[in-house]
Write an enzyme that holds these catalytic residues in place. Sequence first.
Site, PDB file in Angstrom:
ATOM      1  CD  GLU A 166       0.583  -0.409   2.249  1.00 36.44           C
ATOM      2  OE1 GLU A 166       0.465  -1.299   3.094  1.00 36.44           O
ATOM      3  OE2 GLU A 166      -0.199  -0.274   1.296  1.00 36.44           O
ATOM      4  CD  GLU A 194       0.897  -1.596  -2.517  1.00 36.84           C
ATOM      5  OE1 GLU A 194      -0.172  -1.983  -1.988  1.00 36.84           O
ATOM      6  OE2 GLU A 194       2.014  -1.781  -2.015  1.00 36.84           O
ATOM      7  CG  MET A 199      -8.184 -15.675  -0.318  1.00 41.91           C
ATOM      8  SD  MET A 199      -8.529 -16.898  -1.626  1.00 41.91           S
ATOM      9  CE  MET A 199     -10.286 -16.562  -1.911  1.00 41.91           C
TER      10      MET A 199
END
Lengths: 645, 645, 645
Positions: free
Chosen positions: C143, C315, C365
Amino acid sequence: MMKLGCCYYPEHWPEDIWTEDAKRMVEMGLSQVRIGEFAWSRLEPTAGHYQWEWLDRAIKTLGDAGLEIILGTPTATPPKWLVDSMPDMVAVDAQGNPRKFGSRRHYCFSHQPYREQCARIVEAMAERYGDNPAIVAWQTDNEYGCHDTIVSYSEAAKLAFRRWLTDKYDNVDALNTAWGNVFWSMEYRSFDEVEPPNLTVTEPNPAHVLDYRRFASDEVVTFNKLQVDILRARSPGRDMIHNYMGFFTEFDHHDVGRDLDVASWDSYPLGFLEQFWFSDEEKLRYTRQGHPDIAAFHHDLYRGCCAGGRWSVMEQQPGPVNWARYNPAPLDGMVRLWTLEAMAHGAELVSYFRWRQAPFAQEQMHAGLLRPDSEVAPGGHEAALAAADIQQLGQIGETAKSVALLFSYEAAWLFEAQPQGQSFRYLELVFEMYSALRQLGLNVDIVSPDATLDDYKMLVVPSLPILSASLVDRIEQLGVPTLFGPRTGSKTMDFAIEAGLPPGPLQRLLPLKVSRVESLRPGLTEKGADYDVTRWIETVETDLPSDEVVADGRGVVFSNGTVRYLASWPPAPLIKRVFADMTKEAGIDILHLPRDLRVRQLGDVHFAFNYGTEELDLTDHIKGDTLVLGDAVIKSAGVAAWKAD
Amino acid sequence: MMKLGCCYYPEHWPEDIWTEDAKRMVEMGLSQVRIGEFAWSRLEPTAGHYQWEWLDRAIKTLGDAGLEIILGTPTATPPKWLVDSMPDMVAVDAQGNPRKFGSRRHYCFSHQPYREQCARIVEAMAERYGDNPAIVAWQTDNEYGCHDTIVSYSEAAKLAFRRWLTDKYDNVDALNTAWGNVFWSMEYRSFDEVEPPNLTVTEPNPAHVLDYRRFASDEVVTFNKLQVDILRARSPGRDMIHNYMGFFTEFDHHDVGRDLDVASWDSYPLGFLEQFWFSDEEKLRYTRQGHPDIAAFHHDLYRGCCAGGRWSVMEQQPGPVNWARYNPAPLDGMVRLWTLEAMAHGAELVSYFRWRQAPFAQEQMHAGLLRPDSEVAPGGHEAALAAADIQQLGQIGETAKSVALLFSYEAAWLFEAQPQGQSFRYLELVFEMYSALRQLGLNVDIVSPDATLDDYKMLVVPSLPILSASLVDRIEQLGVPTLFGPRTGSKTMDFAIEAGLPPGPLQRLLPLKVSRVESLRPGLTEKGADYDVTRWIETVETDLPSDEVVADGRGVVFSNGTVRYLASWPPAPLIKRVFADMTKEAGIDILHLPRDLRVRQLGDVHFAFNYGTEELDLTDHIKGDTLVLGDAVIKSAGVAAWKAD
Amino acid sequence: MMKLGCCYYPEHWPEDIWTEDAKRMVEMGLSQVRIGEFAWSRLEPTAGHYQWEWLDRAIKTLGDAGLEIILGTPTATPPKWLVDSMPDMVAVDAQGNPRKFGSRRHYCFSHQPYREQCARIVEAMAERYGDNPAIVAWQTDNEYGCHDTIVSYSEAAKLAFRRWLTDKYDNVDALNTAWGNVFWSMEYRSFDEVEPPNLTVTEPNPAHVLDYRRFASDEVVTFNKLQVDILRARSPGRDMIHNYMGFFTEFDHHDVGRDLDVASWDSYPLGFLEQFWFSDEEKLRYTRQGHPDIAAFHHDLYRGCCAGGRWSVMEQQPGPVNWARYNPAPLDGMVRLWTLEAMAHGAELVSYFRWRQAPFAQEQMHAGLLRPDSEVAPGGHEAALAAADIQQLGQIGETAKSVALLFSYEAAWLFEAQPQGQSFRYLELVFEMYSALRQLGLNVDIVSPDATLDDYKMLVVPSLPILSASLVDRIEQLGVPTLFGPRTGSKTMDFAIEAGLPPGPLQRLLPLKVSRVESLRPGLTEKGADYDVTRWIETVETDLPSDEVVADGRGVVFSNGTVRYLASWPPAPLIKRVFADMTKEAGIDILHLPRDLRVRQLGDVHFAFNYGTEELDLTDHIKGDTLVLGDAVIKSAGVAAWKAD
């Protein structure tokens, strides 16, 4: 019997009015006076040259008038010559800028040479005044953390953090494992590679942040203890006090409190309403009163911050302040109301900030009990009324334990490090639960998760992300109705997700798994029976039935025996119903109070406080009881008290 | 008769079009041209090697065409070689960052070596062009303060501030006392300990800030005077001008103006509407016109900034600009309207910025009188129309004095240093009062508190926190209706509360004390008869009756003879009623203008300006008078003028 | 046939579960796995000491299970020892602060010694794994640009910029002329005087900014090429891939793509909806789906970023993420929908991020296909469903060309450097036009202005401020319906206004001049027939008739033959009508889709995707066609596919 006092700065005023000031304090009904906490430049105008004489005279004047003195250490305001002698003593902000001299709190807690200077001045003061009979207590420093001064990113802090980590982890591999540093190749080869978690490209490891927050909190504890140890040695029999702030969680107040005799706090209900998260509607409705739970919340919190439960209000707002975005005046009556409410919650002292409004410098627009022209300000008149009320009520007994709410400073840091949704704010969560309890007329103690919980009839844990197995055991043994809020048991000590998923150790009492969580943007809700779930909702896997189900079929309340789990942010109607159910099981009576009314029981006295602008009629409620203060019809900003017959 | 002009940059264009450009300017009706103010890199491409020849030719070309030249000194844009030779010459922002080369105004006013460089280049220009007959005026630098460049926190500024303080206070104890530095142990032992008031932990002492603002303003005064002194010596008979900006109060324009012959300003009504505090409703309503009081406010303000009342518009918006958040085009007619409105307020010159839109660099989207392809832009056509109108109206006489409004730059700094409520903004307060006066059709002069007030029939003091006893005396002697706004007389010269409470020295004329003040959050109001008090309200102790009372019983207007005090932020209906009452006492006629209409009288000519998008019919008003411009029915963006018969 | 895969981090998990993980991947229908891209600290724990063995075993385990491996180079996360060895390798932000170690992407693209380190580690990896048969592809870094890391203001960047300028301009006078540096005396005497355009007093020269952005983009290209060249030499036959991001324009993805075999991107529809410009209404409506055009837009964009049109999703969001302001869970079905939509747009691979949710560090998370306790998460179940659907659909053919939309990264930089109105945002402009096309049921290819445009039936150029004459020629030759949006042809290569005014070279096809432009604040509109023009409107001089006229008489659409010009921000009703007209001329069929429905044709298969929360009935539309997936009544988050008979 609760005392009244004020904060006084003899160094601000001509010496020839000190005697008159002291006399007027006593006449107003005050018996204590705090002095000295910003006076370093007058006590030591140049390095090592002390000038005690003026303070000697001030203490004598006040003491001779019959006032008990709380003497502050001046370490919140080191003078310029001291800062210039070691410029690196100042804190550094998250952007890397030094936080310079020119106001106050311009020091880094981790700077050892500054600590030595603090020890020196405190020793010198203790030496001179430790045995002075007029001195009844010492205040260490002033408002630790005010102006965001707990966390520093200085060189001194960096080095101290490395030492703290070395003590905690012993070897760096343990640290790497604990933090999960493998994640982005963040592994260290030695503690000397670790840096403060600021200025990183994107968010730092939350485990890194949490340890930094723990470290920063511990630095306050040792900084404070350094002073306390000196003072206890040289000034035996005096109370050790620090004045905490409102809505402030940057360090662990329970930890600092362990070294104090009395936890005090500085109560500015109007400023806090304006500066914190309350809605515009609340800010307008309570603009001249403060939200009805702000003062009480802190009274009940700080009572839990010292071993013996001793606490005070060291600074009480007496009129408009200077530091909020907007600074209205309190309604007539509010200064008295706030004073008596502190009494109802068990304060030892309410001390007004300040005696006379100073006409100069930063706080010149902050009201005092006197105006700058020495006339009595409205707050001064109300203080005198409160003094009379206290006399009238006389000595009141102890309060029986009822509801305990568990509060964790570490939880606040953890959720700040990783909120997962920007509206998940721990302090708000706690406050909303506290407010719901208060609207049911309950007496609440806010306590540390480490506190003794014996004798409580009901427990509320708004959220405790790091939940120890031993606390679970203790709660099981207590066997009283207990509510655990969202995200309880979600994290290990090392800030990792519990291996068996949340609520981790709580699963022993409540067999359920939180399999997924969602944070919800404002406007996004899940509909329940008579409420909307906002901000946060969890998906729970369990064989337990759901006590409450939202529209998409998910349960949000689960119970097993006396233990309940709330799987969402608490909607007010829901949480009040849950609490009401719990009180029934616990055998506690409740009320359903109107929005502006709050009550508290102290000993055998019931107090009621009207935070509204309309009068409230309690005639039916008080019935045959004996009014000991005020009337059954309580006017705006009024107080009533009665005893059951 | 008012002249028209433009700003021209010969260095931006091929030399072979200069002659044609000059010819077209004259044809458009322009007679003055400003040049040179950003040309340092072309005048001195490397250190000490001047290249005058191109400018010689440009001046000759323009002068030969009959244009009068205003020559700018290029000190707002020092070239890179100069900055590289002394990198510490740049200003430093409040965060401690140097403000680097790459745009303009990259210098600190306090940097002595840069001042020497400025003196050198100004001297060289004055030497070469001082006697050139084509040069009629000099402009010093350009827009002092643009891009927030008055206050610098550089090392140079720190040292200069210490010198300034030494001059002012002589000994450091006097400074400590004046600022109240005892407050938080902020006392200094020597002037060398004092630092600029930035990067402090919390807000610095407001007295410290105010002195820093005074110092920064004084630096501009001496920087400007350095150039003026050189120019006056070498270029006798030419006007000294600086071009001020809009809604800008960072330095004292009255002080700088004392060294000038003409105060000019740069008028961008659309950009100012967009960038300043106006409501969304106003920003939409006036998006292509500007608020009807923006240009007039500055005309009336800058007329008061030079001793003789001489003033100009040095840069007039001719179309869309590039620098506001949104950049719409003016309504057809607005460029002409703005031009004639400047005339109605007494301007000597309206100079459009700029002759031709530059196709390159930062301002390539800023319109000119010509488009980048050299065709006449809409603004150019309107300039030509305005030139004809001016001819048609001919020479007009002087204007009689009517209402004076007192404006203090120091007041702006003081309230910024300590607003006490974030909506208390001095410039807005002044503008709201000014606008109320204008809606009553009044001619207003905005003047310094030090100005001669003789011959005015009515005075308005929106707020003057530091009020001298001598001004009180002068106003008493004048004996004309006078209104003092909130917070007048609230502070001493040293930024302390007046010992006898506000309004301090005004109590001699108005026996009242402001015992308490409140700032009100948006939405919080105190109801009056036909108005709501917002933002600010005071509690007044006095035996005087209240002229106006709000719902909670507090008086908000008090009067004693010809003097009135307003104890709140001015609600529009209330303040217009108060002003109307005052004009009655003063014997001045008023009108009640519709929202989009403004009028002004110059000599015997009455002007009317329609800022709306609908036509306005003034037939009944003008009646038997003689129209000298336009029609009695004024179309959108139209102008009419008439003389009483 | 499209493959499925996942991102896996063997270094995060105990080695004894790798085999089981690999087996479960295959069972779930995955056939590729990306590994290694953040593992530098494990591959080289101290300088020069490689530890390959664990990775050897991981590759063997995965490969033995039949998985194809994409191996990432770890250069996005240099370890601490490396950073400490050359602390100046980090980027510097616009405020001048170094961007420190502690997360990821802590490097400056221009730092040559860091480039050498990258070459070294990439070479070492290529040496060891280049021939490994399990490795089918390499991902360079990770990225590029994430966390705003393209533009750096470091010393290294400054020096590299000077070299880049020297290469481009050869002599500094050329640079001064190109940028128009005469404007504010910004002229340089040598390239060594040039600095990065940050910390300037006010905005820097936009030409300076644009060149700095071009330079920064070029640095990414050469940084990436350095790795690709090494890998191609040592690992022949493998695909070179980088994973681009969403809504990210900081570098030229077309330029980087020229060195790749496959352009992949990271698709997080819910996070992108929350973090970007969408309205509150859209954010609530699509909170658990993402806006229906977000994923498709990027699919169609990145298909145009590699020569052969090969692209993947590297992704794919599998559940709630951790990094948006709010992080809700996708609707049941959305993970499958997103997967099949990528297939419909021609992806080679959809790889989910990540296999198992990590319980530690920054992304704890972030959901995975598995929960942290290794149970299959909802996303994992949907991935398995998608795998089955793909099998069912089988191999599908190529798609015929239809509409090309021209996208320019340089245009994005240019409008950021000088928006002229703060609501003129290029990416939104493009997205609004793209969305309008998609609402008409069209297949769209988003391509570079340099792309071959042959075979397209219709062209859309949302805006191309720098328009080359050669592109105008090519479009003329194509002769298909073409729309040019506002500000096309408005600037030269050097960021100056076109001499003959905009649209510059386009005037050859469309004889018109944009004589004036306006940016409009929110709420300010120009009324058209059935639409409101907002944000931007131009005044056009032309003899062409206007196809559309707004209330004030200005034309907003002009056409000449097949070429159209839109002189405003595109109102949805207007632009859809214009596009519909163009498709008619082009002979393309359109649909008028309901708000929540999107369709795409791949080969002979028609796909439909329901982004709404209600079911949609397509029975009438599908009629006699053959359903090959799902039902004609598509439920919320459902997919249908059919073939024409």
